[in-house]
Scaffold this motif. Structure first.
Motif, PDB file in Angstrom:
ATOM      1  N   LYS A 182      73.334  59.597  30.311  1.00 29.46           N
ATOM      2  CA  LYS A 182      72.409  60.221  31.601  1.00 29.46           C
ATOM      3  C   LYS A 182      71.096  60.717  31.173  1.00 29.46           C
ATOM      4  CE  LYS A 182      76.215  59.562  34.037  1.00 29.46           C
ATOM      5  NZ  LYS A 182      76.131  58.576  35.203  1.00 29.46           N
ATOM      6  N   VAL A 183      70.443  59.791  30.831  1.00 32.24           N
ATOM      7  CA  VAL A 183      68.893  59.999  30.512  1.00 32.24           C
ATOM      8  C   VAL A 183      68.128  59.070  31.405  1.00 32.24           C
ATOM      9  CG1 VAL A 183      69.434  60.954  28.343  1.00 32.24           C
ATOM     10  CG2 VAL A 183      68.812  58.626  28.554  1.00 32.24           C
ATOM     11  N   GLN A 184      66.780  59.254  31.376  1.00 35.44           N
ATOM     12  CA  GLN A 184      66.015  58.495  32.371  1.00 35.44           C
ATOM     13  C   GLN A 184      65.723  57.166  31.347  1.00 35.44           C
ATOM     14  OE1 GLN A 184      62.190  60.028  33.589  1.00 35.44           O
ATOM     15  NE2 GLN A 184      61.589  58.047  34.488  1.00 35.44           N
ATOM     16  N   LEU A 185      66.056  56.053  31.772  1.00 32.62           N
ATOM     17  CA  LEU A 185      65.920  54.892  31.168  1.00 32.62           C
ATOM     18  C   LEU A 185      64.365  54.453  30.621  1.00 32.62           C
ATOM     19  CD1 LEU A 185      68.530  52.602  32.952  1.00 32.62           C
ATOM     20  CD2 LEU A 185      68.866  53.872  30.634  1.00 32.62           C
ATOM     21  N   ASN A 186      64.268  53.757  29.760  1.00 38.44           N
ATOM     22  CA  ASN A 186      63.033  53.074  29.264  1.00 38.44           C
ATOM     23  C   ASN A 186      63.128  51.813  28.593  1.00 38.44           C
ATOM     24  OD1 ASN A 186      63.899  53.965  26.838  1.00 38.44           O
ATOM     25  ND2 ASN A 186      61.905  54.556  26.145  1.00 38.44           N
ATOM     26  N   ALA A 187      62.271  50.941  28.688  1.00 45.01           N
ATOM     27  CA  ALA A 187      62.450  49.529  28.698  1.00 45.01           C
ATOM     28  C   ALA A 187      61.168  48.917  27.975  1.00 45.01           C
ATOM     29  CB  ALA A 187      62.639  48.628  29.733  1.00 45.01           C
ATOM     30  N   LEU A 188      61.442  48.095  26.874  1.00 45.43           N
ATOM     31  CA  LEU A 188      60.551  47.273  26.142  1.00 45.43           C
ATOM     32  C   LEU A 188      60.784  45.791  26.952  1.00 45.43           C
ATOM     33  CD1 LEU A 188      58.183  46.479  24.308  1.00 45.43           C
ATOM     34  CD2 LEU A 188      59.877  46.291  22.653  1.00 45.43           C
ATOM     35  N   THR A 189      59.753  45.333  27.432  1.00 49.56           N
ATOM     36  CA  THR A 189      60.029  44.057  28.232  1.00 49.56           C
ATOM     37  C   THR A 189      58.978  43.102  27.661  1.00 49.56           C
ATOM     38  OG1 THR A 189      58.389  44.500  29.940  1.00 49.56           O
ATOM     39  CG2 THR A 189      60.589  45.069  30.372  1.00 49.56           C
ATOM     40  N   ALA A 190      59.489  41.725  27.410  1.00 47.55           N
ATOM     41  CA  ALA A 190      58.617  40.946  26.741  1.00 47.55           C
ATOM     42  C   ALA A 190      59.141  39.365  27.087  1.00 47.55           C
ATOM     43  CB  ALA A 190      58.754  40.877  25.156  1.00 47.55           C
ATOM     44  N   GLY A 191      58.096  38.519  27.147  1.00 46.62           N
ATOM     45  CA  GLY A 191      58.304  37.219  27.637  1.00 46.62           C
ATOM     46  C   GLY A 191      57.377  36.085  27.241  1.00 46.62           C
ATOM     47  N   VAL A 192      57.809  34.730  27.409  1.00 48.68           N
ATOM     48  CA  VAL A 192      56.796  33.717  27.369  1.00 48.68           C
ATOM     49  C   VAL A 192      56.881  32.916  28.523  1.00 48.68           C
ATOM     50  CG1 VAL A 192      56.019  31.819  26.069  1.00 48.68           C
ATOM     51  CG2 VAL A 192      56.943  33.835  24.742  1.00 48.68           C
ATOM     52  N   GLY A 193      55.892  32.922  29.336  1.00 48.84           N
ATOM     53  CA  GLY A 193      55.954  32.239  30.527  1.00 48.84           C
ATOM     54  C   GLY A 193      55.363  30.871  30.582  1.00 48.84           C
ATOM     55  N   GLU A 194      54.218  30.634  29.614  1.00 53.11           N
ATOM     56  CA  GLU A 194      53.720  29.360  29.325  1.00 53.11           C
ATOM     57  C   GLU A 194      54.313  28.301  28.664  1.00 53.11           C
ATOM     58  OE1 GLU A 194      49.515  29.971  28.457  1.00 53.11           O
ATOM     59  OE2 GLU A 194      49.240  31.653  29.614  1.00 53.11           O
ATOM     60  N   GLU A 197      59.152  43.298  38.139  1.00 55.10           N
ATOM     61  CA  GLU A 197      59.977  43.842  38.791  1.00 55.10           C
ATOM     62  C   GLU A 197      60.991  44.868  38.094  1.00 55.10           C
ATOM     63  OE1 GLU A 197      62.151  40.929  41.145  1.00 55.10           O
ATOM     64  OE2 GLU A 197      60.482  40.063  42.336  1.00 55.10           O
ATOM     65  N   ILE A 198      60.965  44.468  36.747  1.00 57.07           N
ATOM     66  CA  ILE A 198      61.952  45.437  36.111  1.00 57.07           C
ATOM     67  C   ILE A 198      60.942  46.719  35.991  1.00 57.07           C
ATOM     68  CG2 ILE A 198      63.060  45.746  33.633  1.00 57.07           C
ATOM     69  CD1 ILE A 198      63.231  42.602  33.516  1.00 57.07           C
ATOM     70  N   GLN A 199      59.803  46.650  35.730  1.00 58.42           N
ATOM     71  CA  GLN A 199      59.074  47.993  35.810  1.00 58.42           C
ATOM     72  C   GLN A 199      59.021  48.623  36.969  1.00 58.42           C
ATOM     73  OE1 GLN A 199      55.217  46.984  34.286  1.00 58.42           O
ATOM     74  NE2 GLN A 199      56.002  45.377  32.743  1.00 58.42           N
ATOM     75  N   THR A 200      59.555  47.918  37.989  1.00 59.68           N
ATOM     76  CA  THR A 200      59.597  48.930  39.340  1.00 59.68           C
ATOM     77  C   THR A 200      60.753  49.601  39.302  1.00 59.68           C
ATOM     78  OG1 THR A 200      58.114  46.940  40.499  1.00 59.68           O
ATOM     79  CG2 THR A 200      59.662  48.421  41.757  1.00 59.68           C
ATOM     80  N   GLU A 201      61.996  48.869  38.550  1.00 56.19           N
ATOM     81  CA  GLU A 201      63.269  49.603  38.683  1.00 56.19           C
ATOM     82  C   GLU A 201      63.364  50.679  37.416  1.00 56.19           C
ATOM     83  OE1 GLU A 201      65.111  49.459  41.227  1.00 56.19           O
ATOM     84  OE2 GLU A 201      64.425  47.327  42.047  1.00 56.19           O
ATOM     85  N   VAL A 202      62.588  50.170  36.314  1.00 56.00           N
ATOM     86  CA  VAL A 202      62.654  51.265  35.367  1.00 56.00           C
ATOM     87  C   VAL A 202      60.975  51.548  34.982  1.00 56.00           C
ATOM     88  CG1 VAL A 202      63.325  51.474  32.952  1.00 56.00           C
ATOM     89  CG2 VAL A 202      64.652  49.779  34.313  1.00 56.00           C
ATOM     90  N   PRO A 203      60.746  52.444  35.503  1.00 55.75           N
ATOM     91  CA  PRO A 203      58.989  52.746  35.506  1.00 55.75           C
ATOM     92  C   PRO A 203      58.446  53.079  33.979  1.00 55.75           C
ATOM     93  CG  PRO A 203      60.262  54.020  37.152  1.00 55.75           C
ATOM     94  CD  PRO A 203      61.315  53.511  36.510  1.00 55.75           C
ATOM     95  N   ARG A 204      59.395  53.661  33.137  1.00 49.61           N
ATOM     96  CA  ARG A 204      58.758  53.733  32.066  1.00 49.61           C
ATOM     97  C   ARG A 204      59.124  52.709  30.900  1.00 49.61           C
ATOM     98  NH1 ARG A 204      62.430  58.144  29.581  1.00 49.61           N
ATOM     99  NH2 ARG A 204      60.739  58.238  27.765  1.00 49.61           N
ATOM    100  N   SER A 205      58.356  51.793  31.135  1.00 47.54           N
ATOM    101  CA  SER A 205      58.264  50.674  30.407  1.00 47.54           C
ATOM    102  C   SER A 205      56.870  49.909  29.816  1.00 47.54           C
ATOM    103  CB  SER A 205      58.928  49.411  31.357  1.00 47.54           C
ATOM    104  OG  SER A 205      59.832  49.534  32.093  1.00 47.54           O
ATOM    105  N   GLU A 206      57.470  49.087  28.787  1.00 47.89           N
ATOM    106  CA  GLU A 206      56.018  48.590  27.972  1.00 47.89           C
ATOM    107  C   GLU A 206      56.212  47.065  28.281  1.00 47.89           C
ATOM    108  OE1 GLU A 206      53.205  50.111  26.750  1.00 47.89           O
ATOM    109  OE2 GLU A 206      54.397  52.060  26.940  1.00 47.89           O
TER     110      GLU A 206
END
Length: 901
Positions: free
Chosen positions: A698-710, A731-740
């Motif tokens: 029960k804490v505010q979630l934070n996310a590290l997002t990474a990807g290769v689109g090319e 879109e993930i950053q929209t749902e989980v604002p505290r993201s890198e």
């Protein structure tokens, strides 16, 4: 099949007195034609009687070298006698330095003879003698070599961490005195201990340093041996390419030195690496590549046989014969038989030339074992049962005359297996019991479980199911006690896991379910079902340990404590047996339930294979329903009433075999015209004991997002563009604002490591190509500049452990897939899920149009923020895609592994 002649029964009375020769001893490492190298003269020691020897021989280097030669010939008892006299002589003359040297080498001999107590005492005395001598470079070198021997004894006892510490002490001394050559050998030993502990990064670092040190050493037989050892270690940890590269260097140097023995050893090791890779490629379905490696192994073994004599030559021929057995083809049966017959005649002639020794004993045992299995496959005897029995009888006689208890146990047990194959069950059981008794007496757990298993098989065939169950249970417990040591005590076990380890678990479960209610009371029934459930869990752990080639996983929580945490979740265990499909159902606060469907294993597997193929076809909805309803009937239908009555909303599956390669959500109920995902939230786990499910913090979630689109082309593989990756991450950053975010060029392992060290993220989301395989070297995630293999990924995630108070809550791997044709590919997914240190892993079993992946992931995170469980969030996300795209191809591949809360 004709019974073996009565004359052979005389062996039994001859064998009865063997037990009087048994001594209390410990475990030694058993490898055919492979034993530790004795320290050079001036580095040994033992428990020496305080009496003088009459007519004591002259104590010079040639006398001790005689002991060394006997040891290397496998004549351990004779070597023991010679070196014991040497040790007494040095004691009587007050030569403490050489006494210490002899004692450390005697410790190795005691270990080989299974006399662990004497071995430990000898090495302890050696080190105590050295403490009281004046400091010198020679004394320091002897101390280091005694520590090396002590480390080997500790590793054989399964004391891996202690062995590692001991070898480090020796390494420090070698560094101080500048002995680079011996330091190199020491570091190779340490790398073996590290990989046995699962410390892959450290092992790899050590091996890299070893390679660098070897290049600085002058060309010598020690350098060849170092390269050969390094190549063998690299094979064991699964790095076949690097193993081959290093072994070719060893061969080149051996050729330059014109050492026929070293040349033969290098060819033999190259053959073993090719053989190991052939087995791996065959298992994952790469038939063509497997066949190439088979041919390479065959050529290397033939070269080894041509370039050397004695035991190396015989071992090369035996491995070549084993290769024919392993890759036997019905189409090539006639040609295989012809090759095997010719090779067998050569091996028999060579073996008969050997003087009695451990080498000759194990050669006979291995030859007999291969012939038994090959005869069974070719339906035509290479040698008759009588000939094979005579081979083993000679092995028993030689082992008894040499007082080699471990060799006795192997020979007796193998003869018991021959009787078993010949359906002479009473004789087989008696021989097996003798082999078991010897293994117990010398505490050789790494062979003990084999005879306990064999005893269980024989009792089962005799119809004594309760006694068989006890024997199997004992074998299982022995295996469990070895869980952390099996790789260390037998480095080749990983390559025979499916033949020599996995069947024990499966056959025990089969017996437990067969005898579930033989006593006619609920208490005994529940006990057997709980035991069966426990064994299924243990098998899952054993499979994953084998996948990682390391005993790296241990249960973290009791099953029943996990089950108590969610009153709306049911746990379903599946077991695929040769003639039926079994299910154990665990419901909250209720008795375990068991139901069975009589169906051949082949039909289950073919149904799963057909379903898996249909799932990746966009237009395959009809075929998916047709195949998946069969599995629904086996797995779910018998439990439907109880599931509804208990108000179950989540199903947690512990799946067996190929079932792990399909998502349970697609199982179709034609009566309600619904897929399983429409009725239940679903999660998978390789074993409840490996996870401790807890609700999302029960804490505010934070996310590290990474990807290769090319689109990328790396390592000879081409990866198509994933055009919606950038959108998915936004879109993930929209749902989980505290993201890198690390996108495309930013997504490299150094940046990933930097972010993980800086911030304890609760969610890690990777939108990139990846593949799950039963081979850890082929389980990877695509970063911008490399294929990040599972072991490297594991290490990267764990660098942040010291910065976080708890585990990663959720690891998401979108756009990944299981390897085509690999029946055990989902092991890779389970491996990542368990080793990543995340409570839950969400991944895809096949690559989907990334537009739909982006929509599903966005919906998943939106649901997750409402406070429902992860399994429910995934269910709703999948149903949102299902409402727009009915084909399972689009909504079905996503699976949640681990914590479902």
């Amino acid at each position: 099949m004709a019974k073996l002649p009565v004359l052979l029964r005389m062996l039994q009375s001859y064998l009865r007195f063997l037990k009087f020769f048994l001594l209390l001893v410990g475990t030694a490492i058993l490898c055919i034609f492979s034993s530790p190298t004795l320290a050079t003269f001036s580095h040994i020691s033992l428990n020496i009687p305080q009496t003088k020897i009459q007519n004591s021989p002259v104590l010079d280097k040639s006398f001790v070298e005689q002991g060394k030669a006997l040891y290397e010939a496998g004549l351990f008892t004779e070597a023991l006698q010679v070196l014991e006299q040497a040790a007494i002589g040095f004691h009587n003359t007050g030569d403490k330095l050489n006494q210490a040297i002899v004692l450390s080498n005697l410790a190795l001999i005691y270990q080989q003879l299974g006399k662990q107590t004497q071995a430990e005492l000898a090495i302890s005395q050696s080190l105590n003698l050295l403490k009281n001598l004046d400091s010198s470079k020679e004394r320091a070198a002897i101390i280091a070599q005694s520590l090396d021997v002590q480390g080997k004894l500790q590793l054989a006892q399964g004391q891996t961490e202690i062995a590692l510490s001991t070898w480090q002490k020796a390494a420090d001394i070698y560094e101080q005195i500048g002995d680079k050559a011996t330091l190199t050998r020491n570091r190779i030993n340490s790398a073996q201990a590290m990989q046995a502990l699962g410390l892959y990064r450290q092992a790899q670092k050590t091996l890299t340093e070893v390679q660098q040190n070897l290049t600085t050493l002058p060309d010598s037989s020690l350098k060849v041996a170092g390269l050969d050892s390094l190549g063998n270690v690299l094979r064991v940890i699964g790095d076949f390419n690097e193993s081959r590269k290093v072994l070719k260097q060893s061969l080149t140097l051996a050729t330059a030195l014109n050492s026929s023995i070293a040349i033969g050893d290098s060819f033999l090791s190259l053959g073993n690496t090719a053989f190991a890779e052939a087995k791996t490629q065959h298992e994952v379905g790469n038939t063509d590549l497997a066949q190439q490696e088979v041919q390479a192994a065959l050529n290397f073994y033939q070269q080894a046989a041509r370039n050397t004599l004695g035991t190396t030559r015989i071992q090369a021929q035996l491995n070549q014969l084993n290769l024919l057995l392993e890759f036997f083809s019905k189409k090539e049966a006639a040609n295989t038989f012809k090759q095997a017959l010719s090779l067998s005649e050569q091996i028999l002639a060579e073996i008969n030339k050997l003087v009695p020794s451990r080498n000759s004993i194990y050669a006979r045992i291995q030859f007999a074992s291969i012939l038994m299995d090959l005869t069974q496959k070719t339906d035509a005897p290479i040698l008759s049962n009588l000939n094979i029995a005579q081979l083993l009888s000679t092995a028993i006689q030689e082992a008894q005359s040499l007082k080699d208890q471990q060799a006795q146990s192997y020979a007796l047990g193998t003869l018991g297996r021959l009787y078993e194959k010949n359906k002479q069950l009473g004789d087989a059981l008696e021989l097996t019991t003798k082999a078991l008794f010897i293994a117990q007496s010398i505490d050789a757990s790494d062979i003990l479980y084999q005879w306990q298993w064999q005893q269980g098989r024989l009792l089962k065939q005799q119809g004594n199911l309760n006694a068989a169950l006890k024997a199997y249970d004992t074998a299982y417990k022995t295996l469990e006690s070895l869980r952390g040591d099996l790789v260390a005590t037998n480095l080749d076990v990983q390559f025979s896991f499916r033949e020599s380890v996995e069947p024990i678990y499966r056959e025990l479960v089969e017996l437990q379910l067969l005898t579930e209610n033989t006593q006619g009371n609920q208490q005994s029934s529940q006990y057997n079902l709980k035991q069966a459930r426990k064994v299924i869990e243990s098998l899952q752990v054993a499979e994953l340990n084998n996948f990682f080639r390391s005993p790296c996983l241990e249960p973290v929580v009791e099953i029943d404590k996990v089950v108590e945490q969610d009153k709306k979740a049911a746990v379903i265990y599946s077991v695929i047996l040769p003639d039926r499909f079994d299910v154990i159902l665990t419901l909250p606060n209720q008795q375990l339930q068991h139901y069975t469907t009589k169906i051949p294993q082949e039909k289950v597997e073919s149904t799963v294979t057909s379903l898996r193929k249909s799932l990746t076809d966009v237009a395959g909805t009809y075929e998916v329903k047709e195949q998946s309803q069969k599995i629904y009937d086996w797995l779910i239908r018998p439990a439907e009433t109880e599931l509804v009555k208990s108000g179950i909303t989540t199903l947690v599956f512990v799946l067996d075999g190929e079932l792990r390669n399909i998502p349970m959500g697609v199982l179709y109920d034609p009566q309600q015209n619904k897929y399983l995902i429409e009725k239940y939230a679903i999660a998978l786990t390789p074993g409840l004991q490996l996870f401790n499910p807890k609700p999302l913090q029960k804490v505010q979630l934070n996310a590290l997002t990474a990807g290769v689109g090319e689109a990328r082309s790396i390592g000879g593989q081409k990866f198509s563009a994933l055009k919606n990756v950038a959108r998915e991450l936004k879109e993930i950053q929209t749902e989980v604002p505290r993201s890198e975010e690390l996108l495309n060029q930013q997504f490299v392992d150094s940046n990933l490591q930097k972010q993980l060290l800086a911030t304890p993220f609760s969610i890690i989301h990777l939108a990139t190509h990846g593949e799950f395989s039963s081979d850890p070297e082929k389980t990877f995630l695509l970063t911008w500049n490399k294929l990040l293999k599972v072991k490297e990924f594991d290490s990267l995630l764990r660098v942040s452990d010291r910065n976080r108070s708890g585990k990663i809550e959720l690891l998401v791997l979108s756009a990944c897939k299981t390897a085509l044709g690999d029946q055990r590919a989902a092991l890779g997914l389970a491996g990542i899920a368990v080793r990543a240190g995340a409570r839950s892993t969400l991944a895809s079993l096949w690559s989907v149009d990334d537009q739909w992946t982006a929509k599903l992931m966005s919906e998943f995170y939106r649901n997750l923020n409402t406070g429902i469980s992860k399994a429910q969030a995934l269910q709703r996300a999948q149903l949102s895609v299902f409402a727009k795209q009915k084909s399972p191809y689009f909504w079905a591949p996503y699976v949640l592994v681990g914590n479902w809360l």
